[in-house]
Write an enzyme that holds these catalytic residues in place. Structure first.
Site, PDB file in Angstrom:
ATOM      1  CG  ASP A   1       4.004 -46.317  18.522  1.00  0.00           C
ATOM      2  OD1 ASP A   1       3.412 -46.921  17.598  1.00  0.00           O
ATOM      3  OD2 ASP A   1       4.688 -46.909  19.384  1.00  0.00           O
TER       4      ASP A   1
ATOM      5  CB  SER B   1      -1.429 -55.859   2.044  1.00  0.00           C
ATOM      6  OG  SER B   1      -0.640 -56.609   1.125  1.00  0.00           O
TER       7      SER B   1
ATOM      8  CE1 TYR C   1       2.742 -55.697   5.889  1.00  0.00           C
ATOM      9  CE2 TYR C   1       1.965 -57.112   4.118  1.00  0.00           C
ATOM     10  CZ  TYR C   1       2.239 -55.844   4.611  1.00  0.00           C
ATOM     11  OH  TYR C   1       2.017 -54.736   3.824  1.00  0.00           O
TER      12      TYR C   1
ATOM     13  CE  LYS D   1      -0.850 -54.187   5.778  1.00  0.00           C
ATOM     14  NZ  LYS D   1      -1.114 -52.765   6.057  1.00  0.00           N
TER      15      LYS D   1
HETATM   16  N1  LIG Z   1       4.952 -51.077  -0.290  1.00  0.00           N
HETATM   17  C1  LIG Z   1       4.219 -52.144  -0.527  1.00  0.00           C
HETATM   18  O1  LIG Z   1       4.582 -53.030  -1.355  1.00  0.00           O
HETATM   19  C2  LIG Z   1       2.888 -52.342   0.145  1.00  0.00           C
HETATM   20  C3  LIG Z   1       1.998 -53.302  -0.384  1.00  0.00           C
HETATM   21  C4  LIG Z   1       0.784 -53.497   0.234  1.00  0.00           C
HETATM   22  C5  LIG Z   1       0.437 -52.757   1.356  1.00  0.00           C
HETATM   23  N2  LIG Z   1       1.322 -51.836   1.848  1.00  0.00           N
HETATM   24  C6  LIG Z   1       0.909 -51.100   3.039  1.00  0.00           C
HETATM   25  O2  LIG Z   1       0.904 -49.707   2.751  1.00  0.00           O
HETATM   26  C7  LIG Z   1       1.147 -48.960   3.951  1.00  0.00           C
HETATM   27  C8  LIG Z   1       2.244 -47.947   3.680  1.00  0.00           C
HETATM   28  O3  LIG Z   1       3.434 -48.639   3.323  1.00  0.00           O
HETATM   29  P1  LIG Z   1       4.617 -47.953   2.490  1.00  0.00           P
HETATM   30  O4  LIG Z   1       4.953 -48.874   1.400  1.00  0.00           O
HETATM   31  O5  LIG Z   1       4.275 -46.549   2.204  1.00  0.00           O
HETATM   32  O6  LIG Z   1       5.789 -48.059   3.584  1.00  0.00           O
HETATM   33  P2  LIG Z   1       6.892 -47.007   4.063  1.00  0.00           P
HETATM   34  O7  LIG Z   1       7.835 -47.818   4.866  1.00  0.00           O
HETATM   35  O8  LIG Z   1       7.388 -46.215   2.908  1.00  0.00           O
HETATM   36  O9  LIG Z   1       6.069 -46.035   5.013  1.00  0.00           O
HETATM   37  C9  LIG Z   1       5.526 -46.496   6.222  1.00  0.00           C
HETATM   38  C10 LIG Z   1       5.502 -45.321   7.195  1.00  0.00           C
HETATM   39  O10 LIG Z   1       4.872 -45.787   8.392  1.00  0.00           O
HETATM   40  C11 LIG Z   1       5.587 -45.244   9.477  1.00  0.00           C
HETATM   41  N3  LIG Z   1       5.390 -46.057  10.680  1.00  0.00           N
HETATM   42  C12 LIG Z   1       5.874 -47.293  10.951  1.00  0.00           C
HETATM   43  N4  LIG Z   1       5.517 -47.671  12.178  1.00  0.00           N
HETATM   44  C13 LIG Z   1       4.764 -46.657  12.692  1.00  0.00           C
HETATM   45  C14 LIG Z   1       4.112 -46.457  13.937  1.00  0.00           C
HETATM   46  N5  LIG Z   1       4.158 -47.371  14.909  1.00  0.00           N
HETATM   47  N6  LIG Z   1       3.430 -45.297  14.125  1.00  0.00           N
HETATM   48  C15 LIG Z   1       3.389 -44.345  13.157  1.00  0.00           C
HETATM   49  N7  LIG Z   1       4.011 -44.480  11.969  1.00  0.00           N
HETATM   50  C16 LIG Z   1       4.688 -45.625  11.745  1.00  0.00           C
HETATM   51  C17 LIG Z   1       7.041 -45.260   9.026  1.00  0.00           C
HETATM   52  O11 LIG Z   1       7.842 -44.375   9.808  1.00  0.00           O
HETATM   53  C18 LIG Z   1       6.913 -44.842   7.575  1.00  0.00           C
HETATM   54  O12 LIG Z   1       7.013 -43.439   7.431  1.00  0.00           O
HETATM   55  C19 LIG Z   1       1.476 -49.994   5.024  1.00  0.00           C
HETATM   56  O13 LIG Z   1       0.335 -50.226   5.809  1.00  0.00           O
HETATM   57  C20 LIG Z   1       1.844 -51.235   4.213  1.00  0.00           C
HETATM   58  O14 LIG Z   1       1.636 -52.408   4.952  1.00  0.00           O
HETATM   59  C21 LIG Z   1       2.530 -51.595   1.270  1.00  0.00           C
END
Ligand SMILES: NC(=O)c1ccc[n+]([C@@H]2O[C@H](COP(=O)([O-])OP(=O)(O)OC[C@H]3O[C@@H](n4cnc5c(N)ncnc54)[C@H](O)[C@@H]3O)[C@@H](O)[C@H]2O)c1
Length: 255
Positions: free
Chosen positions: A63, A143, A156, A160
């Site tokens: 975590d 982000s 959020y 970021k």
């Molecule tokens: N998908 C988008 O549109 C987007 C856009 C901009 C930024 N992001 C950022 O990219 C990163 C990855 O996002 P994603 O789209 O791959 O999401 P995702 O939901 O596919 O993957 C996120 C992963 O983080 C893990 N996670 C969540 N809380 C956690 C914790 N407390 N400890 C350890 N692991 C934890 C989840 O289990 C999951 O496997 C994030 O930081 C997100 O904010 C995503």
């Protein structure tokens, strides 16, 4: 240097590596020769990813919002692979539209904890190992809303923006220790998280995808491999003179 050796002999921790962007980053780094720690809250999914990658990939349930858990992750990495050369802080949680008067303190703390405090904790515990080794690279996933905020994603966006400011402060603090710190700001990306930004009772995932893509000047959602390629550049010696960079990989959304 061959593109297949960009991370040869390096050890990388990738958080949030059981899904989406983190998974793509872990897979590309492994393909480029790195030993990879697949760290995620979802231990079962992390095990599955590490098993798919095969040799020199190892899952750790963690975590990222807990200091005890981060300490255990760092200890597990060092005892298994002996070093930490690359840290990618990718784990994150989304936020559906929430009016500020409806945002409760627990929700704010969780979003800031997973998305921002996690970066402080991981850097705090990884940096001593990088200093001891004479350097390292840190890539933090921000982000585009960290620089171009959206209404209703108050916590959020704040998480970021904190990621970006913390990364740039650390880039300066750690430059003389040869530790580079950079940020990738993804635009809306096609991962399981995307649906988490919208209320499913109001908008289907397919409609959400169209909505998000429509806001991107280049017209399509960001793919996990787009972020993995950017992370490879920032984690490897290809970017050896680059630190404090905030790289938008967003199809022009941030312009
Ligand atoms: N998908 C988008 O549109 C987007 C856009 C901009 C930024 N992001 C950022 O990219 C990163 C990855 O996002 P994603 O789209 O791959 O999401 P995702 O939901 O596919 O993957 C996120 C992963 O983080 C893990 N996670 C969540 N809380 C956690 C914790 N407390 N400890 C350890 N692991 C934890 C989840 O289990 C999951 O496997 C994030 O930081 C997100 O904010 C995503």
């Amino acid at each position: 240097m061959s593109r297949h050796q960009l991370l040869q002999g390096k050890t990388a921790i990738v958080t949030g590596a059981a899904s989406g962007l983190g998974h793509a980053i872990a897979a590309l780094f492994h393909d480029q020769g790195a030993r990879v720690i697949v760290a995620d809250l979802n231990g079962e999914a992390a095990e599955a990813v590490a098993a798919t990658l095969g040799g020199d990939a190892h899952a750790v349930q963690a975590d990222v919002a807990s200091e005890a858990s981060i300490r255990a992750l760092v200890d597990a990495t060092v005892s298994r692979f002996g070093a930490i050369d690359v840290l990618v802080n990718c784990a994150g949680v989304p936020q559906v539209y929430t009016a500020i008067e409806d945002l409760d303190e627990r929700h704010w703390d969780r979003i800031l904890g997973v998305n921002a405090k996690s970066i402080f904790l991981a850097c705090k515990h990884v940096v001593p190992h990088m200093k001891q080794a004479g350097g390292g690279t840190i890539v933090n996933i921000g982000s585009i809303v960290g620089v171009r905020p959206k209404p209703g994603q108050n916590a959020y966006c704040a998480s970021k923006a904190a990621t970006i400011a913390l990364s740039q402060s650390l880039a300066l603090e750690l430059a003389s220790s040869h530790i580079r710190v950079n940020v990738i700001n993804p635009g809306a990306a096609e991962t399981p998280m995307l649906g988490g930004f919208l209320d499913p009772a109001k908008t289907s995932l397919e409609d959400a995808k169209k909505l998000f893509a429509g806001n991107i000047p280049m017209g399509s959602l960001i793919q996990p491999d787009d972020i993995a390629e950017a992370a490879l550049y920032l984690a490897s010696s290809l970017s050896k003179q680059v630190t404090g960079l905030v790289m938008n990989v967003d199809g022009g959304r941030g312009v």
